[in-house]
Design a protein around this motif. Structure first.
Motif, PDB file in Angstrom:
ATOM      1  N   GLY A 176      68.169 105.324  -8.375  1.00  0.00           N
ATOM      2  CA  GLY A 176      68.183 106.022  -7.091  1.00  0.00           C
ATOM      3  C   GLY A 176      66.924 105.639  -6.324  1.00  0.00           C
ATOM      4  N   CYS A 233      70.864 101.378  -4.964  1.00  0.00           N
ATOM      5  CA  CYS A 233      71.518 102.014  -3.813  1.00  0.00           C
ATOM      6  C   CYS A 233      70.982 101.498  -2.484  1.00  0.00           C
ATOM      7  CB  CYS A 233      71.249 103.513  -3.814  1.00  0.00           C
ATOM      8  SG  CYS A 233      71.723 104.358  -5.311  1.00  0.00           S
ATOM      9  N   MET A 242      71.880 117.046  -2.476  1.00  0.00           N
ATOM     10  CA  MET A 242      71.228 116.405  -3.624  1.00  0.00           C
ATOM     11  C   MET A 242      70.749 117.376  -4.699  1.00  0.00           C
ATOM     12  SD  MET A 242      69.412 113.033  -2.219  1.00  0.00           S
ATOM     13  CE  MET A 242      70.221 111.952  -1.064  1.00  0.00           C
TER      14      MET A 242
HETATM   15  O1  CDP Z   1      72.350 107.130   1.422  1.00  0.00           O
HETATM   16  P1  CDP Z   1      71.807 108.203   0.570  1.00  0.00           P
HETATM   17  O2  CDP Z   1      71.020 109.223   1.346  1.00  0.00           O
HETATM   18  O3  CDP Z   1      72.852 108.799  -0.317  1.00  0.00           O
HETATM   19  O4  CDP Z   1      70.797 107.493  -0.460  1.00  0.00           O
HETATM   20  P2  CDP Z   1      69.288 106.975  -0.478  1.00  0.00           P
HETATM   21  O5  CDP Z   1      68.364 107.873   0.246  1.00  0.00           O
HETATM   22  O6  CDP Z   1      69.247 105.534  -0.153  1.00  0.00           O
HETATM   23  O7  CDP Z   1      68.994 107.123  -2.050  1.00  0.00           O
HETATM   24  C1  CDP Z   1      69.867 106.604  -3.006  1.00  0.00           C
HETATM   25  C2  CDP Z   1      70.283 107.695  -3.967  1.00  0.00           C
HETATM   26  O8  CDP Z   1      69.166 108.146  -4.723  1.00  0.00           O
HETATM   27  C3  CDP Z   1      70.826 108.944  -3.289  1.00  0.00           C
HETATM   28  O9  CDP Z   1      72.178 108.783  -2.989  1.00  0.00           O
HETATM   29  C4  CDP Z   1      70.543 110.027  -4.314  1.00  0.00           C
HETATM   30  O10 CDP Z   1      71.580 110.077  -5.265  1.00  0.00           O
HETATM   31  C5  CDP Z   1      69.268 109.541  -4.986  1.00  0.00           C
HETATM   32  N1  CDP Z   1      68.049 110.188  -4.451  1.00  0.00           N
HETATM   33  C6  CDP Z   1      67.535 111.306  -5.123  1.00  0.00           C
HETATM   34  O11 CDP Z   1      68.121 111.797  -6.088  1.00  0.00           O
HETATM   35  N2  CDP Z   1      66.366 111.887  -4.684  1.00  0.00           N
HETATM   36  C7  CDP Z   1      65.726 111.408  -3.614  1.00  0.00           C
HETATM   37  N3  CDP Z   1      64.592 111.987  -3.221  1.00  0.00           N
HETATM   38  C8  CDP Z   1      66.256 110.292  -2.909  1.00  0.00           C
HETATM   39  C9  CDP Z   1      67.413 109.704  -3.362  1.00  0.00           C
END
Ligand code: CDP
Length: 310
Positions: free
Chosen positions: A104, A127, A286
């Motif tokens: 992540g 991701c 989240m």
């Molecule tokens: O597009 P999205 O906001 O889903 O994702 P991102 O910000 O690019 O981060 C990838 C993934 O990491 C997210 O979909 C979450 O599952 C995880 N993540 C998390 O658990 N905690 C964070 N502070 C940021 C991201």
């Protein structure tokens, strides 16, 4: 707040602070539980058939097949000559995958020194085209086998690929010869940029292979988690990938999942390892997802790395 409390007296999502305290109590203690791993693989296979369905393929989406967009009501794409020719024949992954790392983008990765650990996995998923530049290598590693790309990134970072495609093609080089996994049929406005990304890569003989996420798979995975208490409108990319990994891999370790603004050492943590830009309403989904992932960690079904790597 009072009303809410009376309407939903049974289940309450713990507050962020309580979750953090619970994680601290548990520590990094982890014991693999093969029964749990087998059970989740079976549950996910029964609901969502990741082996066959995770990508749009010529096998599961023949000419004339109607693909219903999972992110919109009543929008569909009927597979035609042009789109059919872009699909891979069948699931291209060598299954089962052994040790998988799902990375992540959480700020908790910063200074984690998990890069070496991550790079030791047999299959590494990331991701949203994350930065892998020198300054991050020690914490997030260098290798990638599958990386997701949201069409909105193509729009924002690469001017929708309507102008030069060089910046896009060049910035893809850090992902080596991995699969790039795009939800081309989730939202209508995302289809054209996804197809343009496909052509940009294939026209330049890039080493990357484009896989379009199958909207049916995304929908069934969404339902799977909804039935388990994740009520967000849409799952985060990370949870989709963890679900895919639980279905395809013998062992899963998740890194960079920490949607809280303080770390286990009570120091502030940025949202991403590379910036602190918060997504729209990110806090609604989240932490709920994290609670589910933490249950899986406690039961030995997958391993969450939330601290420094040894
Ligand atoms: O597009 P999205 O906001 O889903 O994702 P991102 O910000 O690019 O981060 C990838 C993934 O990491 C997210 O979909 C979450 O599952 C995880 N993540 C998390 O658990 N905690 C964070 N502070 C940021 C991201």
């Amino acid at each position: 707040v009072l009303c809410w409390f009376y309407i939903y007296p049974v289940y309450r999502l713990p507050r962020d602070k309580e979750i953090v305290e619970e994680v601290l109590r548990q520590g990094e203690v982890w014991q693999k539980n093969q029964t749990g791993i087998d059970l989740y693989r079976k549950l996910l296979t029964d609901c969502c058939d990741p082996r066959r369905m995770f990508a749009v393929t010529k096998e599961n989406s023949p000419m004339g097949k109607v693909l219903w967009y999972d992110g919109e009501f009543y929008h569909s794409h009927t597979v035609n000559n042009e789109t059919f020719s872009l699909f891979v024949q069948d699931n291209p992954l060598q299954l089962p995958l052994k040790k998988c790392a799902v990375v992540g983008n959480g700020g908790i990765l910063r200074h984690s020194k998990c890069g070496r650990h991550i790079d030791q996995a047999d299959f590494i998923m990331r991701c949203n085209l994350p930065p892998l530049s020198k300054e991050y290598v020690e914490d997030v590693g260098t290798k990638t086998h599958l990386v997701t790309a949201n069409p909105s990134i193509i729009e924002k970072r690469f001017q929708n690929l309507l102008w030069s495609r060089k910046a896009f093609v060049d910035s893809m080089k850090v992902y080596g010869s991995s699969y790039i996994y795009m939800p081309a049929f989730s939202m209508k406005p995302g289809t054209d940029p996804s197809l343009r990304a496909y052509y940009a890569l294939s026209d330049t003989s890039s080493n990357l292979t484009m896989l379009f996420a199958n909207p049916e798979f995304l929908r069934t995975v969404g339902k799977f988690w909804k039935a388990r208490g994740v009520h967000a409108k849409r799952l985060s990319t990370g949870l989709f990938l963890v679900s895919l990994a639980l279905g395809l891999c013998e062992e899963v370790t998740a890194y960079g999942f920490w949607p809280f603004s303080v770390g286990l050492d009570e120091q502030p943590v940025s949202h991403h390892y590379y910036d602190n830009i918060l997504p729209y309403k990110w806090f609604h989904a989240m932490p709920e997802e994290f609670v589910q992932l933490w249950h899986l960690h406690k039961s030995g079904t997958l391993r969450m790395r939330v601290g420094h790597c040894p």
